[in-house]
Motif scaffolding. Structure first.
Motif, PDB file in Angstrom:
ATOM      1  N   UNK A  90       0.847  -1.195   0.000  1.00  9.82           N
ATOM      2  CA  UNK A  90       0.000   0.000   0.000  1.00  9.82           C
ATOM      3  C   UNK A  90       0.879   1.240   0.000  1.00  9.82           C
ATOM      4  N   UNK A  91       0.593   2.156  -0.898  1.00 11.98           N
ATOM      5  CA  UNK A  91       1.326   3.416  -0.982  1.00 11.98           C
ATOM      6  C   UNK A  91       0.313   4.551  -0.859  1.00 11.98           C
ATOM      7  N   UNK A  92       0.480   5.379   0.148  1.00 14.72           N
ATOM      8  CA  UNK A  92      -0.460   6.475   0.369  1.00 14.72           C
ATOM      9  C   UNK A  92      -0.130   7.194   1.656  1.00 14.72           C
ATOM     10  N   UNK A  93      -1.130   7.768   2.299  1.00 13.93           N
ATOM     11  CA  UNK A  93      -0.885   8.457   3.556  1.00 13.93           C
ATOM     12  C   UNK A  93      -1.528   9.828   3.592  1.00 13.93           C
ATOM     13  N   UNK A  94      -1.411  10.502   4.724  1.00 16.52           N
ATOM     14  CA  UNK A  94      -2.076  11.804   4.898  1.00 16.52           C
ATOM     15  C   UNK A  94      -1.555  12.895   3.967  1.00 16.52           C
ATOM     16  N   UNK A  95      -0.337  12.719   3.448  1.00 16.61           N
ATOM     17  CA  UNK A  95       0.214  13.740   2.549  1.00 16.61           C
ATOM     18  C   UNK A  95       0.309  13.219   1.114  1.00 16.61           C
ATOM     19  N   UNK A  96      -0.593  12.299   0.755  1.00 16.53           N
ATOM     20  CA  UNK A  96      -0.649  11.770  -0.612  1.00 16.53           C
ATOM     21  C   UNK A  96      -2.063  11.922  -1.151  1.00 16.53           C
ATOM     22  N   UNK A  97      -2.184  12.298  -2.427  1.00 14.21           N
ATOM     23  CA  UNK A  97      -3.500  12.530  -3.014  1.00 14.21           C
ATOM     24  C   UNK A  97      -4.095  11.290  -3.655  1.00 14.21           C
ATOM     25  N   UNK A  98      -3.254  10.368  -4.155  1.00 15.25           N
ATOM     26  CA  UNK A  98      -3.745   9.225  -4.922  1.00 15.25           C
ATOM     27  C   UNK A  98      -3.140   7.926  -4.398  1.00 15.25           C
ATOM     28  N   UNK A  99      -3.683   7.443  -3.308  1.00 10.47           N
ATOM     29  CA  UNK A  99      -3.194   6.183  -2.736  1.00 10.47           C
ATOM     30  C   UNK A  99      -3.490   5.032  -3.697  1.00 10.47           C
ATOM     31  N   UNK A 100      -2.628   4.030  -3.679  1.00 12.68           N
ATOM     32  CA  UNK A 100      -2.810   2.869  -4.564  1.00 12.68           C
ATOM     33  C   UNK A 100      -2.123   1.659  -3.951  1.00 12.68           C
ATOM     34  N   UNK A 101      -2.321   0.500  -4.575  1.00 11.97           N
ATOM     35  CA  UNK A 101      -1.709  -0.736  -4.113  1.00 11.97           C
ATOM     36  C   UNK A 101      -1.034  -1.445  -5.272  1.00 11.97           C
ATOM     37  N   UNK A 102       0.003  -2.222  -4.945  1.00 13.87           N
ATOM     38  CA  UNK A 102       0.700  -3.062  -5.915  1.00 13.87           C
ATOM     39  C   UNK A 102       0.772  -4.477  -5.367  1.00 13.87           C
ATOM     40  N   UNK A 103       0.660  -5.473  -6.259  1.00 13.40           N
ATOM     41  CA  UNK A 103       0.943  -6.833  -5.826  1.00 13.40           C
ATOM     42  C   UNK A 103       2.361  -7.190  -6.266  1.00 13.40           C
ATOM     43  N   UNK A 104       2.793  -8.409  -5.971  1.00 14.35           N
ATOM     44  CA  UNK A 104       4.182  -8.758  -6.236  1.00 14.35           C
ATOM     45  C   UNK A 104       4.488  -8.781  -7.731  1.00 14.35           C
ATOM     46  N   UNK A 105       3.545  -9.208  -8.544  1.00 11.17           N
ATOM     47  CA  UNK A 105       3.765  -9.208  -9.990  1.00 11.17           C
ATOM     48  C   UNK A 105       3.908  -7.777 -10.510  1.00 11.17           C
ATOM     49  N   UNK A 106       3.129  -6.855  -9.964  1.00 13.39           N
ATOM     50  CA  UNK A 106       3.273  -5.446 -10.354  1.00 13.39           C
ATOM     51  C   UNK A 106       4.678  -4.948 -10.043  1.00 13.39           C
ATOM     52  N   UNK A 107       5.200  -5.403  -8.914  1.00 13.03           N
ATOM     53  CA  UNK A 107       6.521  -4.953  -8.482  1.00 13.03           C
ATOM     54  C   UNK A 107       7.608  -5.491  -9.400  1.00 13.03           C
ATOM     55  N   UNK A 108       7.602  -6.815  -9.607  1.00  9.90           N
ATOM     56  CA  UNK A 108       8.671  -7.435 -10.404  1.00  9.90           C
ATOM     57  C   UNK A 108       8.593  -7.048 -11.873  1.00  9.90           C
ATOM     58  N   UNK A 109       7.414  -6.654 -12.321  1.00  6.80           N
ATOM     59  CA  UNK A 109       7.274  -6.252 -13.714  1.00  6.80           C
ATOM     60  C   UNK A 109       7.315  -4.752 -13.928  1.00  6.80           C
ATOM     61  N   UNK A 110       7.678  -4.001 -12.899  1.00  4.70           N
ATOM     62  CA  UNK A 110       7.660  -2.537 -12.989  1.00  4.70           C
ATOM     63  C   UNK A 110       8.688  -2.043 -14.006  1.00  4.70           C
ATOM     64  N   UNK A 111       8.296  -1.106 -14.830  1.00  7.79           N
ATOM     65  CA  UNK A 111       9.164  -0.621 -15.905  1.00  7.79           C
ATOM     66  C   UNK A 111      10.383   0.135 -15.391  1.00  7.79           C
ATOM     67  N   UNK A 112      10.344   0.610 -14.143  1.00 10.18           N
ATOM     68  CA  UNK A 112      11.476   1.342 -13.579  1.00 10.18           C
ATOM     69  C   UNK A 112      12.436   0.435 -12.807  1.00 10.18           C
ATOM     70  N   UNK A 113      12.239  -0.876 -12.876  1.00 18.13           N
ATOM     71  CA  UNK A 113      13.131  -1.799 -12.165  1.00 18.13           C
ATOM     72  C   UNK A 113      14.556  -1.662 -12.664  1.00 18.13           C
ATOM     73  N   UNK A 114      15.492  -1.806 -11.765  1.00 13.08           N
ATOM     74  CA  UNK A 114      16.913  -1.710 -12.121  1.00 13.08           C
ATOM     75  C   UNK A 114      17.753  -2.569 -11.189  1.00 13.08           C
ATOM     76  N   UNK A 115      18.913  -2.943 -11.670  1.00 13.18           N
ATOM     77  CA  UNK A 115      19.886  -3.637 -10.832  1.00 13.18           C
ATOM     78  C   UNK A 115      20.868  -2.616 -10.269  1.00 13.18           C
ATOM     79  N   UNK A 116      21.280  -2.822  -9.031  1.00 11.82           N
ATOM     80  CA  UNK A 116      22.186  -1.874  -8.378  1.00 11.82           C
ATOM     81  C   UNK A 116      23.076  -2.633  -7.400  1.00 11.82           C
ATOM     82  N   UNK A 117      24.372  -2.521  -7.588  1.00 12.54           N
ATOM     83  CA  UNK A 117      25.329  -3.143  -6.675  1.00 12.54           C
ATOM     84  C   UNK A 117      25.563  -2.189  -5.510  1.00 12.54           C
ATOM     85  N   UNK A 118      25.242  -2.649  -4.315  1.00 13.83           N
ATOM     86  CA  UNK A 118      25.291  -1.780  -3.145  1.00 13.83           C
ATOM     87  C   UNK A 118      25.881  -2.531  -1.960  1.00 13.83           C
TER      88      UNK A 118
END
Length: 550
Positions: A317-345
């Protein structure tokens, strides 16, 4: 005339009198608790939780900051197993004490077996709920399973007279010994069984899954060595806690590896003695890998038993008192997100002493946190981005910081696979340049808050910003206890926010060598030699020192 009981034993004889009765009753009480522990351990796999874990976790969460810090610094990674074992031993002692004073309890209490049985059932159910078991049918089932061994033992002991004063002098002498052996055996099985379950089980079916190839290789950018940082940018980034690991003194890795005569490890220092005249690279035996395998990555968290989350049922769940458009993601939404990237940290635990091993470098996959927050429409009132976890852990990061640092990721992968449970599956936070305590695991909610948030460890007096003390741009090595120094060769970093391996080649005569290492950042700030504990000022300080024989 000698005093005697109805069975002919001498009531004044400590071997057969009241003192022996107290010992016998104490043994009976301890054995009852031991059987309870065995029953709880047998029921734990069905409940996916152990009462001892619930009690231990409750004590951890209720502990004041100074006590938590003292225990962590004293026992380190052994703190949680020792706590669970101590809880088991304490419960055994409680059972023995209750048994010893049983005859002194009011007759109204001792004469109500149904009420006592009900109290045992309620207490057992409560401990399972405390351990995180919430399904009523499961709570009822494991409660009955846990208490059956206790009820069976009490029924048998009352039937053959074990629970009352009787049986003759010889039996009276033998019974405490047998009870002691019974407590030791059954209690050991219960406590050891509970403690053993703290060791991760790698044989289960809920294992990390292979991830597809990175959607956009240009998005990560982390497999290319970072550009050289100027003094000005390094100063600014150090203040922010995101100092990059680029260095003007990197050395390419030669491919030749000569014959190794001796290897030795002193903490995080690896000494390799070779028979060669030329350089020999960085990939010699004993040198840490450039990127740590997922199975070898350090694991530290506050939990006695980590939450296991089914990705099929998980939502973010992404939202809160200082957010206008709360929404939800499931795990497939996460792994298939177009902004996904690999990062060595590289991640470093704030509890790490100088030279210790609570530091690892992983190849993580995730989505910039700012991307997820921006979709929720943060308002001008947005102050902190609060991450909330399935285990109740929370952490807050200023929205201004998140907005300006796309390297802060919501990570869902490590080493080309989905996250293992111990690393925060299904999703965790990843903040380069900050100690691991800031990177919340098992995230279920991202809240855009309009107020300053005090996180789990902030409330216990630890550093709020948790900026890693030092990023090295040069490494110096002394072989005479700090009198003289030489510069080490440093390898190209595997990523912008990753460590760099270093090597120092020397020729020495036989004898004792006192090695001291220190580092300097791009601004010329040299690592302090002052030694401080990890939690005094936000991470340990000091030079790493070791002595060895050549």
């Amino acid at each position: 005339m000698d005093a005697a009981t109805s069975d002919g034993t001498d009531s004044t004889d400590p071997q057969t009198g009241p003192e022996r009765d107290r010992v016998r009753r104490a043994g009976l009480g301890a054995i009852c608790v031991a059987f309870w522990l065995v029953g709880a351990t047998a029921a734990a796999p069905l409940a996916d939780g152990h009462p001892l874990f619930g009690l231990a976790q409750a004590s951890i969460d209720a502990s004041p900051g100074w006590l938590a810090t003292l225990v962590i610094e004293t026992f380190g990674k052994l703190a949680q197993p020792l706590l669970v074992a101590g809880m088991g031993i304490g419960i055994l002692a409680f059972g023995a004490a209750l048994g010893a004073v049983w005859h002194r309890l009011p007759a109204a209490v001792r004469g109500r077996p149904v009420a006592l049985g009900g109290g045992l059932l309620v207490t057992t159910a409560g401990t399972f709920v405390l351990a995180g078991v919430t399904v009523p049918a499961i709570v009822a089932g494991v409660t009955v399973l846990t208490t059956v061994p206790v009820a069976a033992f009490l029924a048998l002991s009352l039937r053959d007279g074990t629970g009352v004063a009787g049986g003759g002098a010889d039996a009276s002498r033998r019974r405490p010994i047998l009870q002691g052996l019974g407590v030791a055996l059954v209690g050991a099985v219960g406590v050891a069984g509970a403690t053993r379950t703290l060791v991760p089980d790698e044989s289960g079916t809920d294992q990390p899954q292979e991830l597809p190839a990175e959607p956009d290789a240009s998005a990560g950018g982390s497999d290319t060595p970072a550009p050289e940082a100027t003094d000005v940018t390094a100063t600014a980034k150090r203040q922010e806690g995101t100092t990059r690991t680029a260095t003007p003194t990197v050395t390419a890795t030669p491919t030749a590896t000569p014959e190794v005569l001796r290897r030795e490890r002193m903490g995080q220092i690896r000494i390799t003695e070779v028979d060669a005249d030329g350089p020999f690279g960085f990939d010699f035996t004993g040198m840490p890998r450039t990127v740590t395998p997922a199975a070898g990555h350090y694991v530290i968290d506050k939990n006695v038993d980590d939450p296991e989350i089914d990705t099929d049922d998980w939502t973010l769940s992404v939202g809160g008192p200082a957010a206008e458009d709360a929404y939800e993601l499931d795990f497939d939404d996460l792994t298939g997100h177009e902004e996904s990237r690999d990062q060595v940290t590289t991640l470093l635990c704030i509890s790490n002493e100088v030279g210790d091993g609570l530091v690892s470098t992983g190849r993580w996959r995730g989505i910039p946190l700012k991307t997820l927050v921006e979709r929720a429409g943060p308002t001008d009132a947005a102050m902190d981005i609060v991450t909330r976890a399935a285990d109740g852990y929370t952490e807050g990061i200023p929205w201004e910081y998140v907005r300006e640092h796309p390297e802060v990721l919501l990570a869902y992968g490590l080493g080309g696979k989905t996250l293992p449970t111990e690393h925060g599956a299904p999703a965790r936070l990843l903040i380069p340049g900050r100690y691991g305590m800031k990177s919340t695991k098992w995230i279920t909610d991202i809240e855009v808050s309009d107020a300053d948030h005090e996180g789990y460890w902030d409330q216990r007096g630890w550093s709020e910003v948790a900026v890693i003390n030092m990023f090295s741009y040069t490494v110096e090595v002394s072989l005479d206890g700090g009198e003289t120094w030489g510069r080490a060769d440093i390898e190209e970093p595997p990523g912008e926010y990753a460590w760099r391996r270093w090597r120092h080649d020397v020729e020495r005569a036989r004898g004792t060598v006192d090695v001291v290492t220190r580092m300097t950042d791009a601004t010329g700030t040299r690592q302090t030699s002052e030694e401080t504990a990890p939690h005094e000022g936000g991470g340990s300080t000091g030079w790493h020192q070791a002595s060895f024989e050549v």
